[in-house]
Design a protein around this motif. Structure first.
Motif, PDB file in Angstrom:
ATOM      1  N   GLY A  17       0.771  -1.121  -0.124  1.00  0.00           N
ATOM      2  CA  GLY A  17      -0.007   0.105  -0.064  1.00  0.00           C
ATOM      3  C   GLY A  17       0.979   1.122   0.040  1.00  0.00           C
ATOM      4  N   SER A  18       0.297   2.363  -0.667  1.00  0.00           N
ATOM      5  CA  SER A  18       1.069   3.509  -0.783  1.00  0.00           C
ATOM      6  C   SER A  18       1.580   4.081   0.671  1.00  0.00           C
ATOM      7  CB  SER A  18       0.187   4.878  -1.370  1.00  0.00           C
ATOM      8  OG  SER A  18      -0.302   4.581  -2.418  1.00  0.00           O
ATOM      9  N   SER A  19       0.706   3.847   1.639  1.00  0.00           N
ATOM     10  CA  SER A  19       1.057   4.515   2.890  1.00  0.00           C
ATOM     11  C   SER A  19       2.259   4.050   3.629  1.00  0.00           C
ATOM     12  CB  SER A  19       0.015   4.420   3.967  1.00  0.00           C
ATOM     13  OG  SER A  19      -0.189   3.138   4.146  1.00  0.00           O
ATOM     14  N   SER A  54       2.463  -2.740  -6.581  1.00  0.00           N
ATOM     15  CA  SER A  54       2.689  -1.771  -5.542  1.00  0.00           C
ATOM     16  C   SER A  54       2.002  -0.489  -6.107  1.00  0.00           C
ATOM     17  CB  SER A  54       4.213  -1.359  -5.659  1.00  0.00           C
ATOM     18  OG  SER A  54       4.446  -0.411  -4.427  1.00  0.00           O
ATOM     19  N   SER A  55       1.349   0.183  -5.034  1.00  0.00           N
ATOM     20  CA  SER A  55       0.733   1.348  -5.135  1.00  0.00           C
ATOM     21  C   SER A  55       1.973   2.574  -4.912  1.00  0.00           C
ATOM     22  CB  SER A  55      -0.211   1.655  -4.300  1.00  0.00           C
ATOM     23  OG  SER A  55      -1.374   0.627  -4.033  1.00  0.00           O
ATOM     24  N   GLY A  56       1.625   3.888  -5.146  1.00  0.00           N
ATOM     25  CA  GLY A  56       2.560   4.746  -4.748  1.00  0.00           C
ATOM     26  C   GLY A  56       2.910   5.829  -5.739  1.00  0.00           C
ATOM     27  N   ALA A  57       2.651   5.532  -6.919  1.00  0.00           N
ATOM     28  CA  ALA A  57       2.846   6.348  -8.273  1.00  0.00           C
ATOM     29  C   ALA A  57       2.282   7.600  -7.975  1.00  0.00           C
ATOM     30  CB  ALA A  57       2.425   5.595  -9.538  1.00  0.00           C
ATOM     31  N   ILE A  58       1.162   7.562  -7.555  1.00  0.00           N
ATOM     32  CA  ILE A  58       0.459   8.981  -7.609  1.00  0.00           C
ATOM     33  C   ILE A  58       0.711   9.645  -6.324  1.00  0.00           C
ATOM     34  CG2 ILE A  58      -2.079  10.094  -7.237  1.00  0.00           C
ATOM     35  CD1 ILE A  58      -3.239   7.890  -8.830  1.00  0.00           C
ATOM     36  N   ALA A  59       0.994   9.334  -5.197  1.00  0.00           N
ATOM     37  CA  ALA A  59       1.554   9.863  -4.258  1.00  0.00           C
ATOM     38  C   ALA A  59       2.975  10.454  -4.500  1.00  0.00           C
ATOM     39  CB  ALA A  59       1.516   8.741  -2.955  1.00  0.00           C
ATOM     40  N   ILE A 138       3.966  -4.737 -10.621  1.00  0.00           N
ATOM     41  CA  ILE A 138       2.844  -4.417 -10.900  1.00  0.00           C
ATOM     42  C   ILE A 138       1.986  -3.137 -10.417  1.00  0.00           C
ATOM     43  CG2 ILE A 138       0.308  -5.469 -11.912  1.00  0.00           C
ATOM     44  CD1 ILE A 138       2.210  -8.240 -11.135  1.00  0.00           C
ATOM     45  N   ASN A 139       1.492  -2.515 -11.401  1.00  0.00           N
ATOM     46  CA  ASN A 139       0.650  -1.102 -10.821  1.00  0.00           C
ATOM     47  C   ASN A 139      -0.602  -1.230 -11.984  1.00  0.00           C
ATOM     48  OD1 ASN A 139      -0.734   0.914  -9.272  1.00  0.00           O
ATOM     49  ND2 ASN A 139       1.275   1.971  -9.374  1.00  0.00           N
ATOM     50  N   GLU A 140      -1.489  -0.452 -11.622  1.00  0.00           N
ATOM     51  CA  GLU A 140      -2.710  -0.126 -12.541  1.00  0.00           C
ATOM     52  C   GLU A 140      -2.105   0.895 -13.454  1.00  0.00           C
ATOM     53  OE1 GLU A 140      -6.478   0.934 -11.080  1.00  0.00           O
ATOM     54  OE2 GLU A 140      -7.083   1.302 -12.975  1.00  0.00           O
ATOM     55  N   ASN A 141      -2.435   0.978 -14.779  1.00  0.00           N
ATOM     56  CA  ASN A 141      -1.843   1.953 -15.669  1.00  0.00           C
ATOM     57  C   ASN A 141      -2.515   3.265 -15.687  1.00  0.00           C
ATOM     58  OD1 ASN A 141      -0.792   3.200 -17.715  1.00  0.00           O
ATOM     59  ND2 ASN A 141      -1.113   1.487 -19.465  1.00  0.00           N
ATOM     60  N   ASP A 142      -2.386   3.854 -14.501  1.00  0.00           N
ATOM     61  CA  ASP A 142      -3.281   4.954 -14.120  1.00  0.00           C
ATOM     62  C   ASP A 142      -3.248   6.098 -15.169  1.00  0.00           C
ATOM     63  OD1 ASP A 142      -4.068   4.197 -11.457  1.00  0.00           O
ATOM     64  OD2 ASP A 142      -1.907   4.392 -10.996  1.00  0.00           O
ATOM     65  N   THR A 143      -2.246   6.343 -16.048  1.00  0.00           N
ATOM     66  CA  THR A 143      -2.356   7.279 -16.966  1.00  0.00           C
ATOM     67  C   THR A 143      -3.205   7.155 -17.979  1.00  0.00           C
ATOM     68  OG1 THR A 143      -0.671   6.189 -18.204  1.00  0.00           O
ATOM     69  CG2 THR A 143       0.409   7.643 -16.519  1.00  0.00           C
ATOM     70  N   GLY A 152      -9.878   0.625  -9.410  1.00  0.00           N
ATOM     71  CA  GLY A 152     -10.284   1.427  -8.460  1.00  0.00           C
ATOM     72  C   GLY A 152      -9.247   1.446  -7.047  1.00  0.00           C
ATOM     73  N   ASP A 153      -8.644   0.318  -7.119  1.00  0.00           N
ATOM     74  CA  ASP A 153      -7.753   0.287  -5.810  1.00  0.00           C
ATOM     75  C   ASP A 153      -6.798  -0.980  -5.986  1.00  0.00           C
ATOM     76  OD1 ASP A 153      -8.624  -2.173  -4.058  1.00  0.00           O
ATOM     77  OD2 ASP A 153     -10.573  -1.364  -4.582  1.00  0.00           O
ATOM     78  N   ASN A 154      -5.729  -0.936  -5.625  1.00  0.00           N
ATOM     79  CA  ASN A 154      -4.644  -1.998  -5.992  1.00  0.00           C
ATOM     80  C   ASN A 154      -4.924  -3.346  -5.149  1.00  0.00           C
ATOM     81  OD1 ASN A 154      -3.452  -0.747  -7.864  1.00  0.00           O
ATOM     82  ND2 ASN A 154      -1.683  -0.294  -6.831  1.00  0.00           N
ATOM     83  N   ASP A 155      -5.990  -3.229  -4.101  1.00  0.00           N
ATOM     84  CA  ASP A 155      -6.277  -4.538  -3.405  1.00  0.00           C
ATOM     85  C   ASP A 155      -6.935  -5.516  -4.611  1.00  0.00           C
ATOM     86  OD1 ASP A 155      -5.336  -3.657  -0.933  1.00  0.00           O
ATOM     87  OD2 ASP A 155      -7.392  -3.005  -0.632  1.00  0.00           O
ATOM     88  N   ILE A 214      -3.585   7.867   2.944  1.00  0.00           N
ATOM     89  CA  ILE A 214      -3.107   7.840   1.734  1.00  0.00           C
ATOM     90  C   ILE A 214      -3.417   7.054   0.719  1.00  0.00           C
ATOM     91  CG2 ILE A 214      -0.609   7.737   0.929  1.00  0.00           C
ATOM     92  CD1 ILE A 214       0.487   8.569   3.150  1.00  0.00           C
ATOM     93  N   GLY A 215      -3.768   5.709   0.904  1.00  0.00           N
ATOM     94  CA  GLY A 215      -4.215   4.545   0.108  1.00  0.00           C
ATOM     95  C   GLY A 215      -5.654   5.008  -0.259  1.00  0.00           C
ATOM     96  N   SER A 216      -5.997   4.217  -1.509  1.00  0.00           N
ATOM     97  CA  SER A 216      -7.557   4.232  -1.641  1.00  0.00           C
ATOM     98  C   SER A 216      -8.278   2.994  -0.904  1.00  0.00           C
ATOM     99  CB  SER A 216      -7.638   4.472  -3.029  1.00  0.00           C
ATOM    100  OG  SER A 216      -7.283   3.435  -3.880  1.00  0.00           O
ATOM    101  N   GLY A 217      -7.648   2.005  -0.449  1.00  0.00           N
ATOM    102  CA  GLY A 217      -8.306   0.892  -0.178  1.00  0.00           C
ATOM    103  C   GLY A 217      -8.611   0.804   1.236  1.00  0.00           C
TER     104      GLY A 217
HETATM  105  N1  GLU Z   1      -2.358   2.969  -8.501  1.00  0.00           N
HETATM  106  C1  GLU Z   1      -2.369   3.925  -7.531  1.00  0.00           C
HETATM  107  C2  GLU Z   1      -0.860   4.547  -7.229  1.00  0.00           C
HETATM  108  O1  GLU Z   1       0.215   3.578  -7.645  1.00  0.00           O
HETATM  109  C3  GLU Z   1      -2.917   3.683  -6.180  1.00  0.00           C
HETATM  110  C4  GLU Z   1      -4.172   2.906  -6.102  1.00  0.00           C
HETATM  111  C5  GLU Z   1      -4.366   2.635  -4.688  1.00  0.00           C
HETATM  112  O2  GLU Z   1      -4.162   3.265  -3.647  1.00  0.00           O
HETATM  113  O3  GLU Z   1      -4.787   1.458  -4.325  1.00  0.00           O
HETATM  114  O4  GLU Z   1      -0.721   5.506  -6.986  1.00  0.00           O
END
Ligand code: GLU
Length: 375
Positions: A17-19, A54-59, A138-143, A152-155, A214-217
């Motif tokens: 998680g991002s946090s 892994s989350s964290g890209a947006i943060a 791996i992450n979501e292709n947020d762009t 919606g969330d990485n969970d 910080i994270g969305s989940g």
């Molecule tokens: N994909 C988002 C990121 O890397 C995070 C999504 C989430 O917080 O679960 O910033």
């Protein structure tokens, strides 16, 4: 709490998680990541296969671009994801390189796991990375993901990955150490739940709607992720990652909640295949192919004597022997047009017959079920 929470499993998806990784000012916590990489390396040395979501890209990217992530518009967040992702994956690459482990970046949108054709592609690619002993990050292709089509969330993404690669465990690392009977932040009587065997309405109610900052989940999305994963034969662990060496601590007995899957991933996959209602076509196999399938091999084009129906890659087909008896089912690796061209050919003739480099099998052994040996 008993030990070996992780080392009992072979193929693990670890969701970070991002946090855990990024502080409030958007700085990446490299020393924590180094301890994670050390734990991943230790598991890899023992023969475990690891994938990291892994989350964290947006943060991270929000601080790179100087935007306020809570007030920013979608397009700013998507730009932030692009700027942050490159730093995120670089940090993983560096941390793992210290242990001579190679990393690869994989960015996915829901189309890649919900559409059957793309599901197969993503599955093969991730499988190959594991064969090469590379750890996918791996992450979501947020762009490019739009709000309507986001995981919606990485969970949830991590649960889909677990299903995709037939992982036997999914570890959701965040700032909570498991599921409680009530919100432990506001209720002193909240009790920790160590093990869940069935995600009942009561369990869903306990998960509530709590959100980490910080994270969305929140817990609700974690329990939903556990539902997806356990259904696919993958046990799910919710554990705290706020300490250094979080994976080692977990394996040594740190508090967590485990949602146990009742079947193995292979059995769950075969049950799914056996239960699919829509059959798009059939393949008739020669006697050699029937024996090879019973031996656990994939179906090669050379063993196919006839192709019927109109189907695409990813559709479910009936497999029959030359006498017409039904043997089982499998997912098509090729459309009916391609399959017809390839039937009876040796695998080294595939490229010439199709005009492009195809896949070597007609039905992969992970994607087929034989009815008489469906134990
Ligand atoms: N994909 C988002 C990121 O890397 C995070 C999504 C989430 O917080 O679960 O910033």
């Amino acid at each position: 709490m008993s030990g070996h929470a992780i080392s009992n499993f072979h193929r693990l998806v670890i969701k970070v998680g991002s946090s855990l990784l990024v502080d409030d000012s958007g700085r990446l916590n490299r020393s924590w990541l180094d301890t994670l990489a050390e734990d991943v390396a230790a598991l890899a040395r023992e023969g475990h296969e690891i994938l990291i979501v892994s989350s964290g890209a947006i943060a991270i990217g929000s601080s790179v671009l100087g935007i306020n992530k809570r007030r920013a518009r979608l397009e700013d967040l998507q730009a932030a994801a692009a700027a942050g992702q490159v730093q995120l994956v670089h940090a993983y690459q560096e941390a793992l390189r210290g242990h001579e482990i190679r990393a690869a970046q994989v960015l996915l949108t829901p189309d890649d796991t919900e559409d059957r054709r793309r599901f197969l592609n993503a599955r093969r690619t991730l499988g190959k990375l594991l064969e090469h002993a590379v750890v996918p990050i791996i992450n979501e292709n947020d762009t490019v993901a739009t709000e309507e089509i986001r995981y919606g969330d990485n969970d949830r993404l991590a649960a889909r990955i677990a299903q995709l690669v037939m992982a036997d465990a999914l570890v959701l690392l965040s700032d909570v150490d498991g599921l409680y009977t009530a919100d432990p932040g506001s209720d002193a009587d909240a009790e920790h739940i160590a093990e869940v065997r069935n995600i009942s309405k009561d369990i869903l109610a306990m998960a509530g709607e709590s959100r980490s900052d910080i994270g969305s989940g929140g817990m609700a999305t974690k329990v939903q992720a556990a539902g997806i994963a356990t259904h696919a034969g993958c046990s799910t662990i919710i554990a705290s990652g706020v300490i250094a060496h979080a994976l080692k601590a977990l394996d040594d007995g740190a508090r967590h909640t485990i949602f146990r899957a009742s079947a193995t991933p292979a059995v769950a996959r075969k049950q799914w295949l056996a239960g699919v209602l829509e059959i798009k076509g059939e393949l008739q196999l020669d006697a050699g192919a029937v024996l090879a399938l019973r031996d656990g091999s994939s179906l090669l084009p050379v063993g196919v004597v006839a192709v019927e129906g109109v189907f695409q890659r990813g559709d479910v087909l009936t497999l029959k022997d030359e006498a017409g008896s039904i043997l089982g089912r499998g997912l098509a690796e090729y459309s009916n047009d391609e399959a017809t061209r390839l039937a009876g050919l040796h695998s080294d003739k595939i490229e010439a017959a199709l005009g492009y480099r195809g896949r070597s099998v007609m039905v992969h052994r992970d994607e087929l079920v034989l009815f008489e040996d469906d134990k």
